[in-house]
Write a protein that holds these residues in place. Structure first.
Motif, PDB file in Angstrom:
ATOM      1  N   GLY A   1     -12.417  -1.485 -38.230  1.00  0.00           N
ATOM      2  CA  GLY A   1     -13.550  -0.563 -38.201  1.00  0.00           C
ATOM      3  C   GLY A   1     -14.016  -0.292 -36.786  1.00  0.00           C
ATOM      4  O   GLY A   1     -13.496  -0.847 -35.821  1.00  0.00           O
ATOM      5  N   GLY A   2     -15.007   0.596 -36.669  1.00  0.00           N
ATOM      6  CA  GLY A   2     -15.535   0.884 -35.353  1.00  0.00           C
ATOM      7  C   GLY A   2     -16.223   2.232 -35.303  1.00  0.00           C
ATOM      8  O   GLY A   2     -16.527   2.831 -36.328  1.00  0.00           O
ATOM      9  N   LEU A   3     -16.455   2.680 -34.074  1.00  0.00           N
ATOM     10  CA  LEU A   3     -17.114   3.954 -33.823  1.00  0.00           C
ATOM     11  C   LEU A   3     -16.077   4.971 -33.385  1.00  0.00           C
ATOM     12  O   LEU A   3     -15.251   4.681 -32.499  1.00  0.00           O
ATOM     13  N   VAL A   4     -16.122   6.147 -33.975  1.00  0.00           N
ATOM     14  CA  VAL A   4     -15.172   7.199 -33.636  1.00  0.00           C
ATOM     15  C   VAL A   4     -15.894   8.542 -33.686  1.00  0.00           C
ATOM     16  O   VAL A   4     -16.854   8.721 -34.442  1.00  0.00           O
TER      17      VAL A   4
ATOM     18  N   ASP B   1      -3.435  -1.067 -46.060  1.00  0.00           N
ATOM     19  CA  ASP B   1      -3.966  -0.334 -44.921  1.00  0.00           C
ATOM     20  C   ASP B   1      -4.568   0.977 -45.401  1.00  0.00           C
ATOM     21  O   ASP B   1      -4.157   1.532 -46.424  1.00  0.00           O
ATOM     22  N   LEU B   2      -5.519   1.478 -44.616  1.00  0.00           N
ATOM     23  CA  LEU B   2      -6.096   2.787 -44.885  1.00  0.00           C
ATOM     24  C   LEU B   2      -6.103   3.569 -43.574  1.00  0.00           C
ATOM     25  O   LEU B   2      -6.838   3.219 -42.646  1.00  0.00           O
ATOM     26  N   GLN B   3      -5.266   4.573 -43.501  1.00  0.00           N
ATOM     27  CA  GLN B   3      -5.235   5.454 -42.342  1.00  0.00           C
ATOM     28  C   GLN B   3      -6.207   6.581 -42.583  1.00  0.00           C
ATOM     29  O   GLN B   3      -6.061   7.324 -43.567  1.00  0.00           O
ATOM     30  N   MET B   4      -7.188   6.700 -41.709  1.00  0.00           N
ATOM     31  CA  MET B   4      -8.236   7.699 -41.874  1.00  0.00           C
ATOM     32  C   MET B   4      -8.137   8.708 -40.735  1.00  0.00           C
ATOM     33  O   MET B   4      -8.313   8.348 -39.567  1.00  0.00           O
ATOM     34  N   ASN B   5      -7.844   9.940 -41.076  1.00  0.00           N
ATOM     35  CA  ASN B   5      -7.744  11.022 -40.090  1.00  0.00           C
ATOM     36  C   ASN B   5      -8.823  12.058 -40.343  1.00  0.00           C
ATOM     37  O   ASN B   5      -9.420  12.106 -41.420  1.00  0.00           O
TER      38      ASN B   5
ATOM     39  N   GLY C   1     -11.746  12.326 -35.267  1.00  0.00           N
ATOM     40  CA  GLY C   1     -10.900  11.226 -34.821  1.00  0.00           C
ATOM     41  C   GLY C   1     -10.268  10.466 -35.972  1.00  0.00           C
ATOM     42  O   GLY C   1     -10.422  10.829 -37.143  1.00  0.00           O
ATOM     43  N   SER C   2      -9.567   9.396 -35.605  1.00  0.00           N
ATOM     44  CA  SER C   2      -8.838   8.593 -36.585  1.00  0.00           C
ATOM     45  C   SER C   2      -9.153   7.117 -36.412  1.00  0.00           C
ATOM     46  O   SER C   2      -9.459   6.652 -35.313  1.00  0.00           O
ATOM     47  N   LEU C   3      -9.055   6.399 -37.513  1.00  0.00           N
ATOM     48  CA  LEU C   3      -9.158   4.950 -37.528  1.00  0.00           C
ATOM     49  C   LEU C   3      -8.188   4.418 -38.572  1.00  0.00           C
ATOM     50  O   LEU C   3      -7.889   5.121 -39.556  1.00  0.00           O
ATOM     51  N   ARG C   4      -7.750   3.192 -38.364  1.00  0.00           N
ATOM     52  CA  ARG C   4      -6.886   2.545 -39.355  1.00  0.00           C
ATOM     53  C   ARG C   4      -7.518   1.216 -39.733  1.00  0.00           C
ATOM     54  O   ARG C   4      -7.782   0.382 -38.876  1.00  0.00           O
ATOM     55  N   LEU C   5      -7.760   1.038 -41.021  1.00  0.00           N
ATOM     56  CA  LEU C   5      -8.291  -0.215 -41.552  1.00  0.00           C
ATOM     57  C   LEU C   5      -7.149  -1.030 -42.153  1.00  0.00           C
ATOM     58  O   LEU C   5      -6.248  -0.466 -42.764  1.00  0.00           O
TER      59      LEU C   5
END
Length: 120
Positions: free
Chosen positions: A9-12, A78-82, A16-20
């Motif tokens: 997690g984090g700030l984006v 995993d969860l790729q979030m774009n 943007g994208s994040l991967r959990l």
């Protein structure tokens, strides 16, 4: 007992994208399905995406086409979030549907949650 540990997690910024990632540990269990849920302040926890041991997937309508759930092995998800949006801001929880080895019953386990904040 099964433990789920989340990371990523984090700030984006919007767009943007994040991967959990989530990893399950313990002994004498088999995971039937894993998923990601989220809970925003003042709202109920909701399904984001779920994947079964056979690879079938379900997505919330709000994330379809932007998020992808996957499993590298039977105990991780995993969860790729774009194309993240401010409305994706929430605490994201990993969930596992577990059957105990040699038993006809199981349980649902949750991770501790990881914060995802989408903001400029």
């Amino acid at each position: 007992q099964v433990q789920l540990v989340e990371s990523g997690g984090g700030l984006v910024q919007p767009g943007g994208s994040l991967r959990l990632s989530c990893a399950a540990s313990g002994s004498n269990f088999r995971i039937n399905a894993m998923g990601w849920y989220r809970q925003a302040p003042g709202k109920q926890r909701e399904l984001v995406a779920r994947i079964t041991s056979g690879g079938s997937t379900d997505y919330a309508a709000s994330v379809k086409g932007r998020f992808t759930i996957s499993r590298d092995n039977e105990n991780t998800v995993d969860l790729q979030m774009n194309s993240l949006k401010p409305e994706d801001t929430a605490v994201y929880y990993c969930r596992a549907e577990v059957m105990y080895s040699g038993k006809l019953y199981g349980n649902i386990y949750w991770g501790q949650g990881t914060q995802v904040t989408v903001s400029s």
